[in-house]
Design a protein around this motif. Structure first.
Motif, PDB file in Angstrom:
ATOM      1  N   TRP A  57      -5.561  11.535   3.623  1.00  0.00           N
ATOM      2  CA  TRP A  57      -4.716  12.293   4.557  1.00  0.00           C
ATOM      3  C   TRP A  57      -4.142  13.532   3.882  1.00  0.00           C
ATOM      4  O   TRP A  57      -4.057  14.601   4.485  1.00  0.00           O
ATOM      5  CB  TRP A  57      -3.589  11.424   5.105  1.00  0.00           C
ATOM      6  CG  TRP A  57      -4.101  10.409   6.078  1.00  0.00           C
ATOM      7  CD1 TRP A  57      -4.213   9.067   5.887  1.00  0.00           C
ATOM      8  CD2 TRP A  57      -4.605  10.665   7.393  1.00  0.00           C
ATOM      9  NE1 TRP A  57      -4.750   8.472   6.993  1.00  0.00           N
ATOM     10  CE2 TRP A  57      -5.001   9.430   7.938  1.00  0.00           C
ATOM     11  CE3 TRP A  57      -4.767  11.809   8.162  1.00  0.00           C
ATOM     12  CZ2 TRP A  57      -5.537   9.308   9.213  1.00  0.00           C
ATOM     13  CZ3 TRP A  57      -5.297  11.692   9.423  1.00  0.00           C
ATOM     14  CH2 TRP A  57      -5.680  10.463   9.935  1.00  0.00           C
ATOM     15  N   GLN A  72       7.075   6.500   6.087  1.00  0.00           N
ATOM     16  CA  GLN A  72       6.621   5.860   4.849  1.00  0.00           C
ATOM     17  C   GLN A  72       7.796   5.649   3.900  1.00  0.00           C
ATOM     18  O   GLN A  72       7.926   4.606   3.277  1.00  0.00           O
ATOM     19  CB  GLN A  72       5.545   6.695   4.163  1.00  0.00           C
ATOM     20  CG  GLN A  72       4.190   6.593   4.806  1.00  0.00           C
ATOM     21  CD  GLN A  72       3.131   7.389   4.036  1.00  0.00           C
ATOM     22  OE1 GLN A  72       3.444   8.184   3.161  1.00  0.00           O
ATOM     23  NE2 GLN A  72       1.883   7.159   4.387  1.00  0.00           N
ATOM     24  N   ASP A  79      -4.185   6.025   0.631  1.00  0.00           N
ATOM     25  CA  ASP A  79      -4.342   6.949   1.758  1.00  0.00           C
ATOM     26  C   ASP A  79      -4.336   8.403   1.301  1.00  0.00           C
ATOM     27  O   ASP A  79      -3.847   9.278   1.990  1.00  0.00           O
ATOM     28  CB  ASP A  79      -3.277   6.700   2.826  1.00  0.00           C
ATOM     29  CG  ASP A  79      -1.873   6.630   2.266  1.00  0.00           C
ATOM     30  OD1 ASP A  79      -1.719   6.629   1.035  1.00  0.00           O
ATOM     31  OD2 ASP A  79      -0.927   6.557   3.060  1.00  0.00           O
ATOM     32  N   SER A 122       1.308   4.006  -2.961  1.00  0.00           N
ATOM     33  CA  SER A 122       1.146   5.437  -2.672  1.00  0.00           C
ATOM     34  C   SER A 122       2.352   6.217  -3.174  1.00  0.00           C
ATOM     35  O   SER A 122       2.214   7.289  -3.762  1.00  0.00           O
ATOM     36  CB  SER A 122       0.994   5.678  -1.171  1.00  0.00           C
ATOM     37  OG  SER A 122      -0.180   5.113  -0.706  1.00  0.00           O
ATOM     38  N   SER A 178       0.828  -1.200   0.000  1.00  0.00           N
ATOM     39  CA  SER A 178       0.000   0.000   0.000  1.00  0.00           C
ATOM     40  C   SER A 178       0.867   1.257   0.000  1.00  0.00           C
ATOM     41  O   SER A 178       0.601   2.200  -0.738  1.00  0.00           O
ATOM     42  CB  SER A 178      -0.911  -0.008   1.223  1.00  0.00           C
ATOM     43  OG  SER A 178      -1.537   1.228   1.369  1.00  0.00           O
TER      44      SER A 178
END
Length: 189
Positions: free
Chosen positions: A75, A122, A72, A8, A4
């Protein structure tokens, strides 16, 4: 989870230059504030208002353009909406803004610091080697926000210099982030 984050990153890297542009704008704003301390407090509310407003629009555009590929993306959208709301509030209330500018700047930097720390982790998970510098700059941004929020009277006196340092710190973070995103983009191309 790693997949994921990787997906991203693949989506976000196509717009790596937006982070670079925002970083350059932050540094320019920081240098300008350092060079004009007396005039800065009065005009800081106007410049800061417009800057936050434009930053919000940029983050909203990035999140919406990447919503189908980035799990995501919400966010990024939330951060952009928050920046946009704060920018509008600052633009529409310039006199009040000068009185409560330390709080606006402090809470905005608090959010930016937490976002920077999250992004650094991340990037760590996808193997970016300079994620530690990004974490350090995120923590430094948090430190400046806590200083502004802890003592607003002192912050009113020193807000010009603290704001300048915070802008430069956030700008360096954004530029390093942009080049890391560009490196990731080059690996996927």
């Amino acid at each position: 989870m790693s997949t994921s984050i990787l997906s991203s990153a693949q989506t976000a890297v196509k717009n790596w230059w937006i982070s670079l542009l925002i970083g350059i704008l932050y540094i320019i704003a920081g240098v300008w504030v350092f060079q004009t301390p007396l005039e800065s407090y009065v005009s800081l509310s106007i410049i800061f208002s417009v800057f936050i407003f434009v930053s919000g629009i940029s983050q909203i555009a990035l999140s919406i353009s990447s919503k189908n590929e980035m799990p995501d993306w919400g966010w990024y959208l939330a951060g952009g909406i928050l920046d946009l709301i704060i920018g509008v509030l600052l633009i529409t209330h310039p006199l009040m803004t000068m009185a409560i500018l330390p709080f606006y700047v402090g809470f905005w930097l608090l959010f930016q610091g937490f976002m920077a720390i999250g992004l650094s982790f991340q990037l760590k998970s996808v193997g970016t080697p300079s994620w530690g510098w990004l974490l350090f700059l995120g923590i430094l941004t948090l430190l400046f926000s806590f200083l502004l929020l802890a003592n607003p009277i002192l912050a009113g006196v020193s807000i010009v210099y603290m704001t300048a340092m915070a802008f430069v710190t956030a700008g360096i973070f954004r530029i390093i982030l942009a080049f890391n995103l560009k490196k990731i983009k080059n690996t996927f191309d």
